[in-house]
Design a protein around this motif. Structure first.
Motif, mmCIF file in Angstrom:
data_model
loop_
_atom_site.group_PDB
_atom_site.id
_atom_site.type_symbol
_atom_site.label_atom_id
_atom_site.label_comp_id
_atom_site.label_asym_id
_atom_site.label_seq_id
_atom_site.Cartn_x
_atom_site.Cartn_y
_atom_site.Cartn_z
ATOM 1 N N VAL A 1 -7.363 0.991 11.871
ATOM 2 C CA VAL A 1 -7.303 1.941 10.753
ATOM 3 C C VAL A 1 -8.297 1.473 9.693
ATOM 4 N N VAL A 2 -9.218 2.362 9.350
ATOM 5 C CA VAL A 2 -10.329 1.997 8.471
ATOM 6 C C VAL A 2 -9.940 2.042 6.990
ATOM 7 N N GLY A 3 -8.974 2.919 6.650
ATOM 8 C CA GLY A 3 -8.612 3.054 5.239
ATOM 9 C C GLY A 3 -8.999 4.415 4.683
ATOM 10 N N GLU B 1 1.221 -1.874 12.122
ATOM 11 C CA GLU B 1 0.492 -2.635 11.114
ATOM 12 C C GLU B 1 0.306 -4.091 11.566
ATOM 13 N N LYS B 2 -0.934 -4.503 11.627
ATOM 14 C CA LYS B 2 -1.326 -5.887 11.894
ATOM 15 C C LYS B 2 -0.564 -6.535 13.065
ATOM 16 N N LEU C 1 -9.054 3.788 0.777
ATOM 17 C CA LEU C 1 -8.898 2.399 0.325
ATOM 18 C C LEU C 1 -10.265 1.891 -0.104
ATOM 19 N N VAL D 1 -13.194 -0.768 1.579
ATOM 20 C CA VAL D 1 -14.134 -0.428 2.657
ATOM 21 C C VAL D 1 -15.086 0.669 2.188
ATOM 22 N N GLN E 1 4.659 -0.508 3.773
ATOM 23 C CA GLN E 1 3.396 -0.211 4.428
ATOM 24 C C GLN E 1 3.210 1.295 4.642
ATOM 25 N N THR F 1 1.293 2.428 6.862
ATOM 26 C CA THR F 1 1.307 2.528 8.328
ATOM 27 C C THR F 1 2.712 2.841 8.842
ATOM 28 N N LEU G 1 0.822 -1.217 0.000
ATOM 29 C CA LEU G 1 0.000 0.000 0.000
ATOM 30 C C LEU G 1 0.856 1.267 0.000
ATOM 31 N N TYR H 1 -5.516 -5.467 10.843
ATOM 32 C CA TYR H 1 -5.586 -4.023 10.562
ATOM 33 C C TYR H 1 -4.351 -3.287 11.066
ATOM 34 N N GLY H 2 -4.227 -2.029 10.620
ATOM 35 C CA GLY H 2 -3.351 -1.105 11.316
ATOM 36 C C GLY H 2 -4.053 -0.740 12.614
ATOM 37 N N TYR I 1 -7.402 8.375 5.096
ATOM 38 C CA TYR I 1 -6.274 9.122 5.657
ATOM 39 C C TYR I 1 -6.275 10.522 5.050
#
Ligand code: G1P
Length: 291
Positions: free
Chosen positions: A206-208, A193-194, A129, A132, A232, A234, A109, A171-172, A210
């Motif tokens: 983090v929903v996506g 991140e994850k 993103l 979502v 990443q 993130t 990403l 997720y982040g 920014y």
């Protein structure tokens, strides 16, 4: 003001196979329009005027969707099908442009966002993103709130929502000392991140969505590969956060993860039920199922 939004759409969409074998997952329809249209309209509702698609050779249908289709328009006009004509020419307002750039390799990403560097130029920008969908019909949507907050504070805004603890590794996750109320932002202490379940600094994912200062591009250029052996976004935000305050914005809308099959079905139900023309019939149809 933030006027540009980067939408990374180059991913293969493996969670949506077999459909995504030959249809970009972003083009799968939610009720009567492709999923990507909802995301683009969310951006436009927040004041975005240029959509920058970071895309792949196999995804030309996304660009075609936002382009004019002269042959189809002429045919509909000759047949006096003006309503249908309007439905394909009015997808986006005139002042919004859609441009695209390729992501030549699937390096993550962060790399996808970096591919938009030349088009973003010197402007701060938003990232959305497209997996979502964010359903928020209030006059000022969540992204608009984040942009307004960025305009007054100059602090990057990262949209978050709470997730169950056992899902934090998908997720982040942000680290905050106090959880923000819905529609509010707080300065975060970190972002990862994850993280493995049990090690996450919070349950705010983090929903996506920014809102980022353009300086993130330089940080992305220095970001080494991270989780999943990918560059990443993130990690670049974590770097930014070392020198500049970054805020987590807690969303008030509802999310649907259209990258997953069950999330997609849920989105179809919700968007179908609230559809201006189809909603009532769809509700009756569900009632008839007698489940
Ligand atoms: C990406 C981001 C992650 C974020 C997620 C939201 O991950 O890297 O921080 O929480 O989107 O959907 P992906 O789902 O692409 O692996």
């Amino acid at each position: 003001m933030i006027k540009k939004a980067v939408l990374p759409v180059a991913g293969f969409g493996t969670r949506f196979l077999p459909a995504s074998k030959s249809i970009p997952k972003e083009m799968v329809t939610v009720v009567d329009r492709p999923a990507i249209e909802y995301v683009v309209k969310e951006a436009v509702a927040a004041g975005i005027e240029q959509i920058i698609l970071v895309t792949h050779a196999s995804k030309a249908s996304i660009e075609n969707y936002f382009d004019r289709n002269f042959e189809l328009e002429t045919t509909l006009e000759q047949k006096k099908k003006f309503e249908l004509l309007k439905s394909i020419t009015d997808i986006l307002p005139q002042h919004v442009s859609v441009v695209s750039v390729r992501q030549p390799q699937p390096l993550g990403l962060g790399h996808a966002v970096l591919c938009a560097k030349d088009i973003v130029g010197n402007d701060d920008f938003a990232v959305l993103l497209p997996d979502v969908l964010v359903k928020d019909e209030s006059a000022q949507n969540d992204l608009a709130n984040m942009i307004a907050r960025f305009d007054t504070s100059s602090m990057a805004q990262i949209m978050v929502e709470a997730v169950p603890d056992h899902l934090t590794d998908q997720y982040g996750i942000v680290d905050v000392s106090t959880s923000p109320a819905e529609g509010q932002s707080v300065v975060m202490q970190g972002i990862v991140e994850k993280p493995k379940v049990g090690t996450a600094p919070s349950n705010l994912s983090v929903v996506g969505r920014y809102v980022l200062p353009v300086k993130i591009m330089q940080l992305l250029e220095q970001t080494p590969k991270g989780a999943g052996n990918e560059i990443q976004l993130t990690d670049a935000i974590a770097m930014l956060q070392k020198t500049d305050a970054v805020e987590a914005y807690r969303m008030k809308g509802q999310t649907f993860d259209c990258g997953s099959k069950i999330g997609y079905l849920k989105a179809v139900l919700h968007y179908g039920l609230s559809h201006a023309e189809l909603g009532n019939d769809f509700r009756a149809l569900i009632k008839d199922l007698d489940i």
